[in-house]
Each structure stands twice: as structure tokens, then as C-alpha cells.
Write an enzyme that holds these catalytic residues in place. Sequence first.
Site, short mmCIF file in Angstrom:
data_model
loop_
_atom_site.label_atom_id
_atom_site.label_comp_id
_atom_site.label_asym_id
_atom_site.label_seq_id
_atom_site.Cartn_x
_atom_site.Cartn_y
_atom_site.Cartn_z
N GLY A 126 4.44 5.10 0.63
CA GLY A 126 4.74 3.73 0.25
C GLY A 126 3.45 2.96 0.03
N CYS A 164 -0.96 4.03 8.11
CA CYS A 164 -1.04 3.11 6.98
C CYS A 164 -2.32 3.39 6.20
CB CYS A 164 -1.04 1.67 7.49
SG CYS A 164 -1.18 0.44 6.17
N LEU A 165 -2.22 3.45 4.89
CA LEU A 165 -3.39 3.72 4.05
C LEU A 165 -4.46 2.63 4.19
CD1 LEU A 165 -1.54 4.93 0.81
CD2 LEU A 165 -2.78 6.36 2.46
N HIS A 168 3.92 -5.67 5.04
CA HIS A 168 2.69 -5.98 4.29
C HIS A 168 2.84 -7.29 3.52
CE1 HIS A 168 -0.07 -2.64 4.87
NE2 HIS A 168 0.90 -1.76 4.70
N GLN A 187 -2.06 -4.27 -0.73
CA GLN A 187 -2.97 -3.15 -0.50
C GLN A 187 -3.80 -2.81 -1.73
OE1 GLN A 187 0.42 -0.62 1.24
NE2 GLN A 187 -1.36 0.02 2.46
N HIS A 203 8.11 -1.02 6.87
CA HIS A 203 6.63 -1.03 6.95
C HIS A 203 6.05 -1.75 5.72
CE1 HIS A 203 2.60 1.02 7.76
NE2 HIS A 203 2.47 0.59 6.52
N GLU A 204 6.55 -1.40 4.53
CA GLU A 204 6.01 -2.01 3.30
C GLU A 204 6.33 -3.50 3.24
OE1 GLU A 204 3.80 -0.36 1.96
OE2 GLU A 204 4.40 1.52 2.88
NI NI Z 1 0.84 0.24 5.26
#
Ligand code: NI
Length: 170
Positions: free
Chosen positions: A48, A97-98, A144, A53, A140-141
Site C-alpha cells: 500500500g 511502513c515504507l 497516513h 508518502q 494503515h493507508e
Molecule cells: Ni505506511
Amino acid sequence: MAILDIITVPHPVLKQRARPLRPDEFGPALAQRLSDMAETMYAAPGVGLAAPQVGDSLRYVVIDPSEGDERGRGLTKMVNPVIEERTRENQIYGETCLSVPGLEVDVKRSLGVRVSWQDPLDGARQEAWFEGYDAIVIQHELDHLEGEVILNKVSAFRRSRYLKRLLQER
Ligand code: NI
């Protein structure tokens, strides 16, 4: 198609609440931006990716929790996503998380969520239930978009130790 740079903590864009897209912002350019995000997500690799991000403080995300499994939902591009309903039951999963490299955090989330969103090309409204791992990824997304990352969910001590080490590595 293009692979975008993924922004990591403690960048301020990750803390901002993202704004909704207006009706006149839907169309090919927005669809292309979400395609680029999908390509970036697969290259990372990740399941995701949310607009903040990649530096856009706007409400869109791409998800593909199936990781190529044909039984899964596959790639979903969501603009202005909203959780309309959630189960009372929760689940706990060790999330990564990236934008927070090298950290895994146990996060408690709803077992299932009903989400509505709009299509990037024409703004058409869609809706679906997400359960289990799919529900974890979408929640999670959506965090953000509220300026929330998994780093906020750990103790102040663990957070400062993590950031210190991260900045030393750069
Ligand atoms: Ni994330």
C-alpha cells in the site's frame, strides 16, 4: 509510468492532514499519478502507498494486499476514501511502513471495515468491505491521510531512539 521517491520520517508532509480532491481535479492526470504510485509501491516492494508518502498532501491511496495472489482483490486506486463502518472486533498485527524503514509495530485495528471512495478518472463512487489483512492495509493507508504513521504508536522513548539511529544512518 514513473517510480517516485518515497518520503520517510521525520518529514513534515507525513504529519499533515491531507485535503480531499475537488470534482475538477479528477481526470487523466490524477489517474496517471495513482498509476505512478502503484508502480512505486510494487517496486519498493509494498502492499500500500498513500499520497503523503510521495509528497502529495492529498487524499488518495493505492493498495494491493494480495501481493500478486490471483484470489485477492488486486490493485485498488482510491480517491477520497472514507471508512463508513467498522466491526467491533479487533485484530493485532506487526505492521511495517515504507516511510518508517526498519521498524515493526504491533497495531490494533478493526477486523473489518466498509470503505467508500472515488475513481481517479471520473470520480465514480465505489464501496467495498475489507477484512483481515486487507482491512489492516486500508486502515494503515488511511492513517497516513490523517498525518498518522506507525512511529506515533510507540513510546516516546522508542520513538526518539529510532529517529536518532535513523538520522545517524543517513
Ligand atoms: Ni505506511
